[in-house]
Scaffold this active site. Structure first.
Site, PDB file in Angstrom:
ATOM      1  N   TRP A 127      35.022  42.416  47.908  1.00 45.43           N
ATOM      2  CA  TRP A 127      36.027  41.875  46.990  1.00 45.43           C
ATOM      3  C   TRP A 127      37.170  42.891  46.869  1.00 45.43           C
ATOM      4  O   TRP A 127      36.908  44.083  46.645  1.00 45.43           O
ATOM      5  CB  TRP A 127      35.347  41.665  45.632  1.00 45.43           C
ATOM      6  CG  TRP A 127      36.177  41.078  44.547  1.00 45.43           C
ATOM      7  CD1 TRP A 127      36.942  39.941  44.604  1.00 45.43           C
ATOM      8  CD2 TRP A 127      36.296  41.583  43.203  1.00 45.43           C
ATOM      9  NE1 TRP A 127      37.529  39.715  43.389  1.00 45.43           N
ATOM     10  CE2 TRP A 127      37.162  40.704  42.515  1.00 45.43           C
ATOM     11  CE3 TRP A 127      35.775  42.676  42.525  1.00 45.43           C
ATOM     12  CZ2 TRP A 127      37.495  40.889  41.174  1.00 45.43           C
ATOM     13  CZ3 TRP A 127      36.109  42.863  41.204  1.00 45.43           C
ATOM     14  CH2 TRP A 127      36.958  41.977  40.537  1.00 45.43           C
ATOM     15  N   ASP A 208      26.780  44.601  41.815  1.00 46.78           N
ATOM     16  CA  ASP A 208      27.759  43.724  41.170  1.00 46.78           C
ATOM     17  C   ASP A 208      27.162  42.308  41.166  1.00 46.78           C
ATOM     18  O   ASP A 208      27.001  41.684  42.217  1.00 46.78           O
ATOM     19  CB  ASP A 208      29.080  43.760  41.952  1.00 46.78           C
ATOM     20  CG  ASP A 208      30.191  43.008  41.227  1.00 46.78           C
ATOM     21  OD1 ASP A 208      29.905  42.322  40.227  1.00 46.78           O
ATOM     22  OD2 ASP A 208      31.350  43.099  41.673  1.00 46.78           O
ATOM     23  N   ALA A 210      27.908  38.960  40.019  1.00 44.24           N
ATOM     24  CA  ALA A 210      28.955  38.085  39.489  1.00 44.24           C
ATOM     25  C   ALA A 210      28.615  36.607  39.608  1.00 44.24           C
ATOM     26  O   ALA A 210      29.300  35.775  39.019  1.00 44.24           O
ATOM     27  CB  ALA A 210      30.282  38.375  40.200  1.00 44.24           C
ATOM     28  N   LYS A 243      31.293  32.894  35.942  1.00 47.92           N
ATOM     29  CA  LYS A 243      30.975  31.777  36.819  1.00 47.92           C
ATOM     30  C   LYS A 243      29.783  30.993  36.302  1.00 47.92           C
ATOM     31  O   LYS A 243      29.845  29.779  36.167  1.00 47.92           O
ATOM     32  CB  LYS A 243      30.692  32.277  38.237  1.00 47.92           C
ATOM     33  CG  LYS A 243      31.541  33.447  38.677  1.00 47.92           C
ATOM     34  CD  LYS A 243      32.957  33.069  39.055  1.00 47.92           C
ATOM     35  CE  LYS A 243      33.865  34.260  38.937  1.00 47.92           C
ATOM     36  NZ  LYS A 243      34.675  34.634  40.025  1.00 47.92           N
TER      37      LYS A 243
END
Ligand code: LMR
Length: 394
Positions: A127, A208, A210, A243
């Protein structure tokens, strides 16, 4: 002060959002920024979120400050959701943050303060905000090989070779699930191999997380992280509720630090409180309270899990539909990897020039590296997108 400043360029995802918004074509298709869209093209407020918000509106009697690290009830709910019973609560320090990006920033800044010489290892690719934050802080970074464009999978041998070069105290940034941008995830054996490398070199994993729940399910998506947490002395986690709870603009995230019991845990908790104090004092509460209330109520949690299952099924359905339309359009299995990937993203294998043609000629918006957000597809747009991809990538 600003007269002589060269304005910084926004990163490729943010730039694309601007281009899409400015495009007047009615049939443009947004496959750029990572936002879920229903088959009708909406990014809905989840029903469980609405119900929790109503409860807050009815019952909340103060907007007074909570705590520097956020509400302990929220943090405990996040710990259970993410780590399950992989480690005891007494080994975990935690703080609330504004979104997952806030959590990434707090983890990296903490490491920068405590271990200024540590190298942060990021996957190639990753990312774009990962290297941007690392560079902003002035940390040293290295990439480890990750994606094999030939197979659409992970280049396992190269990845493990590169990670074996880490030194004690280095940070290995991993995507917990639904790798952004490739869509190619580690298998259980890969997570195990990473754990063994960390044990050997003393590198610390930084996961991470997410997209928990967007891959194979809430438990399945956390399995790799849980394996690391139960196998290693220290693991850092940045979690996002953007999300899986659809709380994008409310900015709900958390840092979890898995460390030693007692002194280490208490010190980590104090460090996180100090980091929050110096960054923004108290983390935002509203969205975190929504998450906490959903996870504390059996009915609301059931409702939320069902909605999350539906979102995951829509994205997987989009993947299968596009892979199948591309099989027909190209008479090949070249894009078969789309159905095997997980989460919102896949690298479609388009060059920057091809991405430009898709946007300018067909009104189809992908990120410049060829990343596609499959959640932006719908039964209506799949045929158009498949035809354009087959033409432009021929
Ligand atoms: C993305 O990768 O598109 C999302 O995580 C949104 C963002 O902040 O970049």
């Amino acid at each position: 002060m600003f007269e002589t400043v060269t304005p910084p360029e926004p990163d490729k995802i943010i730039r694309l959002m601007g281009l899409f918004a400015a495009d007047p074509r009615a049939d443009k298709v947004d496959l750029g920024v990572g936002v879920y869209r229903s088959p009708e093209g909406r990014t809905p407020v989840m029903a469980a979120v609405k119900a929790a918000e109503q409860g807050i509106w009815e019952r909340q009697e103060t907007k007074g400050y909570v705590a520097l690290t956020g509400d302990p009830g929220f943090l405990d709910a996040m710990r259970r959701l993410i780590l399950g019973d992989a480690v005891s609560a007494s080994r975990v320090a935690a703080c609330g943050t504004p979104g997952g990006t806030g959590a990434v920033r707090q983890v990296l800044e903490t490491v920068h303060r405590l271990r200024p010489d540590a190298t942060v290892w990021i996957s190639d690719p990753t990312w774009p905000n990962h290297p941007a934050i690392i560079d902003h802080l002035g940390q040293t970074r290295q990439t480890y090989r990750y994606y094999d464009a030939e197979t659409g999978g992970i280049d396992r041998d190269a990845m493990l070779y590169d990670l074996a070069q880490t030194r004690g105290g280095d940070l290995i940034l991993l995507h917990g699930c639904c790798h952004n941008p490739t869509g190619a995830d580690l298998t259980r054996a890969d997570w195990q191999a990473v754990a063994e490398i960390c044990n050997r070199t003393g590198a610390i994993p930084f996961v991470d997380m997410a997209y928990q729940g967007f891959g194979d399910g809430l438990e399945e998506d956390a399995a790799g992280l849980r394996l690391l947490a139960s196998a290693l002395p220290e693991v850092l986690v940045a979690a996002s509720c953007s999300k899986n709870f659809g709380l994008y603009r409310d900015r709900v995230g958390a840092v979890l630090v898995v460390t030693g019991e007692g002194k280490a845990q208490a010190a980590a908790q104090a460090v996180l409180a100090g980091m929050n104090r110096q960054s923004y004092a108290f983390p935002p509460d509203h969205g975190a309270r929504v998450v906490q209330d959903i996870l504390a109520d059996e009915g609301l949690e059931r409702m939320w899990r069902a909605e999350l299952d539906d979102m995951r099924a829509v994205m997987q359905g989009n993947r299968v539909a596009l892979a199948s339309a591309l099989r027909d359009a190209t008479a090949s299995d070249r894009f078969g990897f789309l159905a095997a990937h997980r989460g919102m993203f896949s690298l479609i294998g388009a060059s920057p020039a091809q991405v430009d043609i898709l946007r300018d000629k067909h009104g189809i918006y992908l990120v410049g590296d060829g990343r596609m957000n499959v959640a932006g597809l719908s039964p209506e747009t799949v045929p158009k997108v498949a035809a354009a991809l087959a033409e432009v990538l021929a």
